[in-house]
Design an enzyme around this catalytic site. Structure first.
Site, PDB file in Angstrom:
ATOM      1  N   LYS A  54       0.837  -1.204   0.000  1.00  0.00           N
ATOM      2  CA  LYS A  54       0.000   0.000   0.000  1.00  0.00           C
ATOM      3  C   LYS A  54       0.875   1.259   0.000  1.00  0.00           C
ATOM      4  O   LYS A  54       0.612   2.220  -0.723  1.00  0.00           O
ATOM      5  CB  LYS A  54      -0.938  -0.020   1.220  1.00  0.00           C
ATOM      6  CG  LYS A  54      -2.054  -1.058   1.075  1.00  0.00           C
ATOM      7  CD  LYS A  54      -2.843  -1.327   2.349  1.00  0.00           C
ATOM      8  CE  LYS A  54      -3.854  -2.448   2.112  1.00  0.00           C
ATOM      9  NZ  LYS A  54      -4.622  -2.847   3.293  1.00  0.00           N
ATOM     10  N   GLN A  98      -4.530  -1.659   9.689  1.00  0.00           N
ATOM     11  CA  GLN A  98      -4.539  -2.979   9.046  1.00  0.00           C
ATOM     12  C   GLN A  98      -5.203  -4.013   9.959  1.00  0.00           C
ATOM     13  O   GLN A  98      -4.897  -4.088  11.147  1.00  0.00           O
ATOM     14  CB  GLN A  98      -3.096  -3.388   8.690  1.00  0.00           C
ATOM     15  CG  GLN A  98      -2.986  -4.647   7.868  1.00  0.00           C
ATOM     16  CD  GLN A  98      -3.611  -4.534   6.470  1.00  0.00           C
ATOM     17  OE1 GLN A  98      -3.652  -3.451   5.877  1.00  0.00           O
ATOM     18  NE2 GLN A  98      -4.125  -5.638   5.946  1.00  0.00           N
ATOM     19  N   ASP A 121     -10.891   3.217   4.630  1.00  0.00           N
ATOM     20  CA  ASP A 121     -11.291   1.810   4.529  1.00  0.00           C
ATOM     21  C   ASP A 121     -12.811   1.670   4.506  1.00  0.00           C
ATOM     22  O   ASP A 121     -13.326   0.604   4.175  1.00  0.00           O
ATOM     23  CB  ASP A 121     -10.761   1.023   5.735  1.00  0.00           C
ATOM     24  CG  ASP A 121      -9.552   0.170   5.397  1.00  0.00           C
ATOM     25  OD1 ASP A 121      -9.464  -0.292   4.246  1.00  0.00           O
ATOM     26  OD2 ASP A 121      -8.716  -0.035   6.295  1.00  0.00           O
TER      27      ASP A 121
HETATM   28  N1  GUN Z   1      -7.293  -6.783   6.018  1.00  0.00           N
HETATM   29  C1  GUN Z   1      -7.723  -7.442   4.915  1.00  0.00           C
HETATM   30  N2  GUN Z   1      -8.284  -6.588   4.037  1.00  0.00           N
HETATM   31  C2  GUN Z   1      -8.189  -5.358   4.585  1.00  0.00           C
HETATM   32  C3  GUN Z   1      -8.586  -4.062   4.141  1.00  0.00           C
HETATM   33  O1  GUN Z   1      -9.160  -3.867   3.066  1.00  0.00           O
HETATM   34  N3  GUN Z   1      -8.298  -3.052   4.996  1.00  0.00           N
HETATM   35  C4  GUN Z   1      -7.688  -3.250   6.191  1.00  0.00           C
HETATM   36  N4  GUN Z   1      -7.476  -2.188   6.961  1.00  0.00           N
HETATM   37  N5  GUN Z   1      -7.321  -4.424   6.635  1.00  0.00           N
HETATM   38  C5  GUN Z   1      -7.568  -5.483   5.823  1.00  0.00           C
END
Ligand code: GUN
Length: 293
Positions: A54, A98, A121
């Site tokens: 990311k 995350q 998110d």
């Molecule tokens: N863990 C798995 N997919 C995601 C996501 O799209 N965002 C976040 N923050 N954690 C994740």
């Protein structure tokens, strides 16, 4: 007939190029650079990899990224203290915590502590709540489900009146994907591991989104001929023919389903690249919201 293969890598590249162009135009107009803060708690190797990709994608799009790591032993107050600090930081337009968080931390409280305007998110309960309501609009839509809808649009799927089936009901993918389909006037069925006769339910689908985390569960005879099939699964299975001893597969038995479906996403190279592309788009949107605040 073999299905149209939906190229998530190419579609994600197009979205990312558009975000990069819009970010460059902001810079030329003297507007602040969009910024994403990532919060990684603990040392889950998959999470570390996701966060790194990311950050790399941000750099490629001209977006600033601010990486924060806390030990797995961090307290609820420490995690929320960091979120509060990022909420107050004007360089930060998006906050990504995350998931999953280490055991002992209350995910719901952490997500609710993120400023609505920085919730890139789309997991804040108010953003999800708005997504669940008719006529309401969240500030941000969760990245993976939003990416699924872009893939369907690009492949030419029609939503209004279509039978859409979502296999899986997670907070991150299944549930928001279902809500997005409902907003697009699809007739929606959500099914899951406890549903009776999954194959029969899936066979009703003009649009099928599989997000259950079960390797190659969806077989050819689960799929209506001509259906659009979006495979969100990323499962590692043993494969003695590979040097690594394993390979990635989705929730859909790709080789057989592609002979029945009208369009299908591969794994890898389908939904995966879209998640990051949509995160970049959401971060840019966060910066635009701040411009107008
Ligand atoms: N863990 C798995 N997919 C995601 C996501 O799209 N965002 C976040 N923050 N954690 C994740």
């Amino acid at each position: 007939m073999t299905a149209q293969i939906i190229d998530g890598t190419a579609i994600a590249a197009k979205v990312r190029a558009q975000v990069a162009a819009d970010t460059a135009a902001r810079a030329a107009a003297g507007k602040p650079q969009p910024g994403l803060a990532t919060v990684l708690v603990g040392d889950n190797p998959a999470s570390q990899t996701y966060v790194k990709s990311k950050q790399k994608a941000c750099a490629e799009a001209g977006i600033a990224s601010f990486g924060h790591s806390l030990p797995a032993t961090a307290s609820q107050a420490e995690v929320q203290g960091l979120v509060a600090q990022l909420n107050a930081d004007p360089r930060v337009h998006g906050i990504l915590v995350q998931l999953p968080l280490p055991d002992g931390l209350d995910e719901e409280q952490v997500l609710a502590a993120i400023s609505l305007e920085k919730d890139v998110d789309g997991f804040h309960p108010i953003n999800i709540g708005r997504l669940a309501m008719k006529g309401r609009k969240p500030l941000f839509v969760p990245c993976t489900p939003a990416g699924c809808l872009v893939l369907l649009e690009e492949a030419g799927a029609k939503f209004r009146g279509a039978n859409a089936v979502v296999l899986g009901r997670s907070n991150i993918v299944g549930l928001p994907a279902a809500l997005l389909l409902l907003h697009r006037d699809a007739t929606l069925t959500v099914c899951h591991s406890r549903s009776a006769d999954l194959p029969a339910i899936c066979r009703t689908a003009d649009i099928l989104i599989a997000a259950v985390g079960r390797p190659e569960m969806v077989k050819a005879d689960w799929v209506k001929p001509g259906a659009y099939v979006i495979d969100v699964g990323i499962n590692r299975i043993p494969d003695a023919t590979r040097k690594s001893g394993s390979r990635l597969v989705g929730d859909v038995a790709y080789d057989e389903v592609k002979e029945v479906a009208g369009a299908i996403t591969p794994v890898p190279g389908g939904v995966g690249p879209m998640t990051i592309a949509m995160l970049l788009r959401n971060t840019l949107r966060g910066a635009e919201l701040a411009d107008n605040a």
